[in-house]
Design a protein around this motif. Sequence first.
Motif, short mmCIF file in Angstrom:
data_model
loop_
_atom_site.label_atom_id
_atom_site.label_comp_id
_atom_site.label_asym_id
_atom_site.label_seq_id
_atom_site.Cartn_x
_atom_site.Cartn_y
_atom_site.Cartn_z
N ASN A 1 10.96 2.01 12.23
CA ASN A 1 10.26 2.83 13.22
C ASN A 1 8.86 2.26 13.39
OD1 ASN A 1 8.60 5.04 14.36
ND2 ASN A 1 10.51 6.20 14.23
N GLN A 2 8.62 1.57 14.50
CA GLN A 2 7.35 0.86 14.68
C GLN A 2 6.15 1.80 14.66
OE1 GLN A 2 5.11 -1.10 18.31
NE2 GLN A 2 6.99 -2.25 17.93
N ILE A 3 6.28 2.97 15.26
CA ILE A 3 5.14 3.89 15.33
C ILE A 3 4.75 4.38 13.94
CG2 ILE A 3 4.35 6.13 16.19
CD1 ILE A 3 6.06 5.71 18.66
N ILE A 4 5.74 4.85 13.16
CA ILE A 4 5.44 5.33 11.80
C ILE A 4 4.90 4.20 10.93
CG2 ILE A 4 6.49 6.20 9.67
CD1 ILE A 4 8.30 7.94 11.32
N LEU A 5 5.54 3.02 10.99
CA LEU A 5 5.11 1.89 10.17
C LEU A 5 3.69 1.48 10.50
CD1 LEU A 5 5.80 -0.27 8.06
CD2 LEU A 5 6.68 -1.68 9.93
N ASN A 6 3.35 1.38 11.77
CA ASN A 6 2.00 0.96 12.16
C ASN A 6 0.96 2.00 11.78
OD1 ASN A 6 2.75 -1.53 13.27
ND2 ASN A 6 3.24 -0.62 15.24
N ALA A 7 1.29 3.29 11.94
CA ALA A 7 0.35 4.35 11.56
C ALA A 7 0.08 4.34 10.06
CB ALA A 7 0.89 5.71 12.01
N ILE A 8 1.15 4.19 9.27
CA ILE A 8 1.00 4.15 7.82
C ILE A 8 0.21 2.90 7.40
CG2 ILE A 8 2.26 3.84 5.65
CD1 ILE A 8 4.45 5.61 6.75
N SER A 9 0.54 1.75 7.99
CA SER A 9 -0.13 0.50 7.63
C SER A 9 -1.62 0.56 7.96
CB SER A 9 0.52 -0.67 8.36
OG SER A 9 1.88 -0.79 8.03
N LEU A 10 -1.94 1.17 9.09
CA LEU A 10 -3.35 1.29 9.48
C LEU A 10 -4.14 2.08 8.45
CD1 LEU A 10 -5.47 0.77 11.72
CD2 LEU A 10 -4.79 2.95 12.73
N ASP A 11 -3.60 3.21 8.04
CA ASP A 11 -4.28 4.02 7.03
C ASP A 11 -4.31 3.31 5.68
OD1 ASP A 11 -5.07 6.09 8.56
OD2 ASP A 11 -4.03 7.65 7.44
N LEU A 12 -3.25 2.57 5.36
CA LEU A 12 -3.21 1.84 4.10
C LEU A 12 -4.41 0.91 3.97
CD1 LEU A 12 -1.91 0.47 1.56
CD2 LEU A 12 -0.68 -1.00 3.16
N PHE A 13 -4.63 0.06 4.97
CA PHE A 13 -5.69 -0.93 4.86
C PHE A 13 -7.08 -0.31 5.03
CE2 PHE A 13 -2.06 -3.68 5.85
CZ PHE A 13 -2.19 -4.59 4.80
N ALA A 14 -7.15 0.77 5.84
CA ALA A 14 -8.44 1.45 5.99
C ALA A 14 -8.89 2.06 4.67
CB ALA A 14 -8.33 2.54 7.06
N VAL A 15 -7.95 2.72 3.97
CA VAL A 15 -8.29 3.35 2.69
C VAL A 15 -8.49 2.28 1.61
CG1 VAL A 15 -7.45 4.89 0.87
CG2 VAL A 15 -7.11 5.49 3.26
N LEU A 16 -7.66 1.21 1.67
CA LEU A 16 -7.75 0.15 0.67
C LEU A 16 -9.11 -0.52 0.70
CD1 LEU A 16 -6.18 -1.57 -1.43
CD2 LEU A 16 -5.56 -3.09 0.45
N PHE A 17 -9.59 -0.87 1.90
CA PHE A 17 -10.87 -1.56 1.99
C PHE A 17 -12.06 -0.62 2.06
CE2 PHE A 17 -8.05 -4.94 3.84
CZ PHE A 17 -8.28 -5.89 2.85
N GLY A 18 -11.81 0.62 2.47
CA GLY A 18 -12.93 1.56 2.64
C GLY A 18 -13.11 2.50 1.47
N GLY A 19 -12.71 2.06 0.25
CA GLY A 19 -12.75 2.94 -0.91
C GLY A 19 -14.10 3.04 -1.60
N ALA A 20 -15.15 3.28 -0.81
CA ALA A 20 -16.50 3.34 -1.38
C ALA A 20 -16.70 4.54 -2.29
CB ALA A 20 -17.54 3.38 -0.25
N VAL A 21 -15.85 5.57 -2.15
CA VAL A 21 -16.01 6.79 -2.94
C VAL A 21 -15.96 6.50 -4.44
CG1 VAL A 21 -14.92 8.99 -3.52
CG2 VAL A 21 -15.17 8.32 -1.14
N ALA A 22 -15.16 5.51 -4.83
CA ALA A 22 -15.04 5.18 -6.25
C ALA A 22 -16.36 4.71 -6.85
CB ALA A 22 -13.97 4.11 -6.45
#
Length: 423
Positions: free
Chosen positions: A231-252
């Motif tokens: 499912n391209q829509i679900i996969l792209n939405a999940i992937s977008l959040d994955l990399f945003a959270v992965l690289f934007g983890g300044a909270v730690a």
Amino acid sequence: MNKKGARSHDPYAVLRIAEFRLYVSARLCITLAMQIQAVIVGWQIYDITRDALSLGLIGLAEAIPSIIVSLYAGYLADIMPRKKIIMAVISVLMLCSATLLFFTTDMSHVLASYGAGPIYGVIFLSGIARGFMGPAVFSFMPQLVANKQLYTNAITWSSTTWQAASVAGPALGGLIYGFWGITVSYATDAVLVLLALVLFSLIGAKPLPENINPQNMKESLRSGIKFVFGNQIILNAISLDLFAVLFGGAVALLPIFAYDILNMGPQALGFMRAAPAIGSVSMALIMAYYPITVNAGKKMLLCVAGFGACIVLFGLSTNFWFSIVLLAVSGAFDSISVIIRSTLIHTLTPEYMKGRVSSVNNIFVGSSNEIGAFESGFTAKLMGVVPAVVFGGVMTMVVVGITALKADKLRKLNLTSDMEPAV
């Protein structure tokens, strides 16, 4: 949305369901407990080690077991009553909270002898529990809401509750730690977990949705993975959040910003941890009244890009109040992305497959918070704290640009009431 549509929309519709109110109340308590615990553990480990990588290892200690069990947890959530899984998992989290409390009393010599090691051990166990909790809680919520047209409303209020707890939790954790000490802080954590257990117990058991295609475990897991990647829509939405959270983890790295860069204490850390959630809950409340339907995909992409920009500016900031504002705005952007993604997954996934799809989502997005924490700690060790945070924000924006070019279905997405699950 036109004015007539806005008037006909009931933002409180799902809150009129008694069991949904119990659900969000329980989620409020367990999220408060987790947020309080996260602040205390982060400050405690940094106090013991004074090392950025040690903060990142907290996330890794939780993410590794969560990822390992996630697919099996999703399979269980589709073949076992979800309430039973939730009750068992929260009981394990209760044990973890009690153990951390115990370490501050009669067992304080354990930390003196072994440093932060025993704390990491408890976090590892809680990571296993959270790996099972994610798919069960995700797939249990729709069973409390009979009308599928209320899914977006339910997701919005569930997200608002989670974000509200994320506002209060870090602030409470920092304030309780700062004024009453670590023992009272962990005791508060344990009481909230117990209260969540009681509230979930008051919700009636729900039968599993009918599975139109029964499979053995291997085939079942494979079909869940195939559904997401097909499912391209679900996969792209999940992937977008994955990399945003992965690289934007300044909270730690916030303990370092609070302690070394802004020269402040645990109370400031609590408010900094709460700031993203203040923005998130404010935006979620707005979306309860004005849900996003038109150009949802484009708005999701723009919000993730805005999140990355806020992280860059936060990394460069040396003013406490400006940092608080940036963190709050980043939370508002993140809230929109989370609600759109969750609505997509709930709407497009068949009921009998939600546990497995949620487990894949948890591997991509849920555990990326913890892996992102490790990435932040590791890059901070290599290049310094400020460059690491700026690098993460820039990479988030790069990922958005690539996704916008490649994911045409997500870019053109509108959220409509006639969307049907893919079979």
